[in-house]
Design a protein around this motif. Structure first.
Motif, PDB file in Angstrom:
ATOM      1  N   LEU A 138       6.688 -10.282  53.863  1.00 29.66           N
ATOM      2  CA  LEU A 138       8.148 -10.211  53.721  1.00 29.66           C
ATOM      3  C   LEU A 138       8.589 -10.942  52.457  1.00 29.66           C
ATOM      4  O   LEU A 138       9.433 -10.450  51.700  1.00 29.66           O
ATOM      5  CB  LEU A 138       8.834 -10.829  54.946  1.00 29.66           C
ATOM      6  CG  LEU A 138       8.661 -10.101  56.268  1.00 29.66           C
ATOM      7  CD1 LEU A 138       9.510 -10.766  57.337  1.00 29.66           C
ATOM      8  CD2 LEU A 138       9.048  -8.644  56.142  1.00 29.66           C
ATOM      9  N   ALA A 139       8.005 -12.149  52.228  1.00 33.63           N
ATOM     10  CA  ALA A 139       8.372 -12.920  51.037  1.00 33.63           C
ATOM     11  C   ALA A 139       8.007 -12.148  49.781  1.00 33.63           C
ATOM     12  O   ALA A 139       8.766 -12.113  48.806  1.00 33.63           O
ATOM     13  CB  ALA A 139       7.665 -14.277  51.055  1.00 33.63           C
ATOM     14  N   ALA A 142      10.589  -9.447  49.252  1.00 38.28           N
ATOM     15  CA  ALA A 142      11.878 -10.011  48.843  1.00 38.28           C
ATOM     16  C   ALA A 142      11.818 -10.458  47.389  1.00 38.28           C
ATOM     17  O   ALA A 142      12.744 -10.213  46.604  1.00 38.28           O
ATOM     18  CB  ALA A 142      12.237 -11.188  49.749  1.00 38.28           C
ATOM     19  N   LEU A 143      10.706 -11.123  47.011  1.00 40.84           N
ATOM     20  CA  LEU A 143      10.582 -11.633  45.640  1.00 40.84           C
ATOM     21  C   LEU A 143      10.484 -10.480  44.650  1.00 40.84           C
ATOM     22  O   LEU A 143      11.052 -10.522  43.560  1.00 40.84           O
ATOM     23  CB  LEU A 143       9.344 -12.530  45.551  1.00 40.84           C
ATOM     24  CG  LEU A 143       9.164 -13.333  44.279  1.00 40.84           C
ATOM     25  CD1 LEU A 143      10.342 -14.266  44.075  1.00 40.84           C
ATOM     26  CD2 LEU A 143       7.877 -14.141  44.330  1.00 40.84           C
ATOM     27  N   ASN A 145      11.862  -7.678  44.809  1.00 36.10           N
ATOM     28  CA  ASN A 145      13.155  -7.024  44.622  1.00 36.10           C
ATOM     29  C   ASN A 145      14.228  -7.967  44.101  1.00 36.10           C
ATOM     30  O   ASN A 145      15.373  -7.558  43.970  1.00 36.10           O
ATOM     31  CB  ASN A 145      13.632  -6.432  45.956  1.00 36.10           C
ATOM     32  CG  ASN A 145      12.865  -5.184  46.295  1.00 36.10           C
ATOM     33  OD1 ASN A 145      12.626  -4.361  45.429  1.00 36.10           O
ATOM     34  ND2 ASN A 145      12.446  -5.071  47.540  1.00 36.10           N
ATOM     35  N   LEU A 160       2.608 -14.937  43.916  1.00 37.22           N
ATOM     36  CA  LEU A 160       2.703 -15.226  45.345  1.00 37.22           C
ATOM     37  C   LEU A 160       1.566 -14.555  46.111  1.00 37.22           C
ATOM     38  O   LEU A 160       0.970 -15.165  47.011  1.00 37.22           O
ATOM     39  CB  LEU A 160       4.054 -14.759  45.883  1.00 37.22           C
ATOM     40  CG  LEU A 160       4.278 -15.015  47.365  1.00 37.22           C
ATOM     41  CD1 LEU A 160       4.361 -16.502  47.633  1.00 37.22           C
ATOM     42  CD2 LEU A 160       5.535 -14.337  47.858  1.00 37.22           C
ATOM     43  N   GLY A 164      -0.982 -16.569  48.421  1.00 37.16           N
ATOM     44  CA  GLY A 164      -1.051 -16.245  49.840  1.00 37.16           C
ATOM     45  C   GLY A 164      -2.409 -15.753  50.282  1.00 37.16           C
ATOM     46  O   GLY A 164      -2.696 -15.723  51.481  1.00 37.16           O
TER      47      GLY A 164
END
Lengths: 245, 221
Positions: A138-139, A142-143, A145, A160, A164
């Protein structure tokens, strides 16, 4: 082999047009046979009864959640090291597919857990680490976009994705490192799989089917993303040309 | 090295001259923690059981609040470009920013955490270990948070995005910190959990400077 050959969108288009029908046909065949075998032919488990059939959906989804993330991290590395434009697009295209597989894995696991463990959710190491994987997906999205400049979003989310990636070995070995409610590995083991062939084959067919389905979805999404960028560039060119005319 | 120390000294002096910012974060820490007794009831036994979790989670959120400003001032006044083009390695300068953030935010939080823990009836055996877990764990929080702050520079909805990036990364720190204090309260040795906690912070120290520098370079392009 010169991998940069695949970097240009037109080469990618030619290659994906060749792969696409085979992958789509293979996915339909494997998923069809796999589901038929898994839901109707394979025997019910002597302990779990019919609920074992959830496993044929759940286990390959968990494999794909991790496999797609590994691809995401590789695409992230290619984005950062070679500034590979196709890798940027690929990362953006693959993330929602991986998130969907992770969600499928969590949801089916929860449905299986209620009759078997007597609880929808348990804070054990495997479940928690997969939940964190879902949050990282999800992160990532979001990042990706969050910036007006698509390239900046792609590079930030690539960093990221690499950070991750630490989570992947934690998920894989969580059932060995901690004494958890989730059962330890029974298919990918050094001394051979520990489940009966009548259950193993449908599971493997589903695994191959899921992988091919991922390839199909990723190709479609990458194509769509390339077309969208081309369209954006054309609109931009038209807009900047107009005042001069 | 001198540049890094100069940067730390500058940030600490800036924070010292604007005490409002840290006062706000400390007030958030105390108020957020004091909401829990209202939410779950004031029974001392229940509070004692969950006190350590509340202290750690609210400290984590308070740290997060200070992080979205970590590189924002540099971006706004343009000094980020100077940091990126400076002769000193950007990895070191980004680390210096995080060290300054730790000194000005995490250290005050650690100092007042025993007061918050007392309000929540933390058992007496837990205090020493609580302080130890905060000292060992908050550098990891600041470093992972630094990665998130560097990634979300100039992003739309920066604050919420920062939480989405940083919170999943900090879960292991939270797990081992709380496990260490629980072990100490139960009369067991907290040492294995403390070693793992320190290991996580060291791990963060090895990856965070490179991840921060990579994303700051992109932000400055």
């Amino acid at each position: 082999m010169n991998w940069h050959r695949f970097a240009s969108p037109s080469n990618f288009k030619r290659l994906s047009a060749r792969i696409f029908p085979w992958a789509a046909g293979g996915a339909a065949l494997c998923l069809g046979c796999g589901l038929y075998q898994a839901l109707l032919v394979s025997p019910p488990d002597y302990q779990q009864g019919q609920s074992v059939r959830i496993m044929y959906i759940h286990v390959p989804a968990a494999w794909m959640a991790m496999f797609v993330y590994a691809n995401l991290a590789l695409a992230g590395a290619a984005t950062l090291v070679w500034r590979h434009p196709l890798a940027e697009v690929a990362g953006r295209a693959m993330a929602p597919i991986g998130a969907a597989f992770t969600f499928l894995c969590l949801a089916t696991g929860s449905l299986w857990g209620k009759p078997m463990w007597g609880t929808w959710w348990e804070w054990d190491a495997r479940l928690t680490s997969v939940l964190i994987l879902f949050f990282v997906y999800l992160a990532y999205m979001a990042l990706n976009n969050a910036f007006d400049d698509a390239t900046r979003g792609a590079r930030a989310s690539a960093v990221l994705a690499l950070v991750g990636a630490v989570n992947l070995p934690i998920i894989k070995f969580s059932v060995d490192w901690w004494n958890t409610l989730h059962q330890p590995a029974s298919v990918m083991r050094l001394d051979g799989p520990a489940i009966h062939p009548s259950m193993l084959w449908p599971l493997l067919a589903m695994g191959v089917g899921y992988t091919l389905l991922f390839v199909v979805l990723a190709l479609v999404r990458i194509q769509a993303e390339l077309i969208e960028r081309r369209l954006g560039a054309l609109v931009q060119a038209r807009l900047s040309a107009e005042p001069a005319a | 090295m001198n540049a890094a120390f100069a940067l730390i000294a500058r940030d600490v002096r800036l924070a010292w001259r604007h005490p409002n910012e840290i006062a706000t974060i400390l007030a958030f820490f105390v108020i957020a923690a004091s909401l829990f007794p209202f939410g779950i009831g004031p029974e001392p036994q229940i509070l004692a059981r969950v006190a350590i979790g509340i202290v750690w989670v609210t400290a984590l959120l308070a740290c997060l609040m200070s992080l979205d400003r970590l590189f924002q001032a540099e971006v706004e006044d343009g000094s980020l470009d100077l940091l990126v083009t400076a002769p000193a390695p950007l990895e070191l300068l980004a680390l210096a920013k995080v060290v300054a953030q730790w000194i000005t935010t995490a250290l005050p939080l650690i100092v007042i955490s025993p007061i918050v823990a007392t309000m929540l009836h933390l058992p007496a055996d837990g205090y020493a270990t609580l302080l130890l877990t905060l000292v060992l764990g908050t550098p990891g929080l600041s470093l992972f948070g630094g990665i998130g702050a560097a990634l979300s520079v100039n992003a739309r909805r920066g604050g919420a995005l920062l939480a989405l990036i940083v919170l999943p990364l900090t879960v292991p720190i939270l797990i081992f910190a709380v496990a260490a204090v629980d072990a100490a309260i139960a009369g067991l040795s907290p040492r294995p959990h403390l070693f793992l906690l320190a290991g996580l912070s060291v791990f963060a120290l090895t990856i965070a400077p490179f991840a921060m520098a990579a994303s700051l370079r992109q932000a400055a392009e």
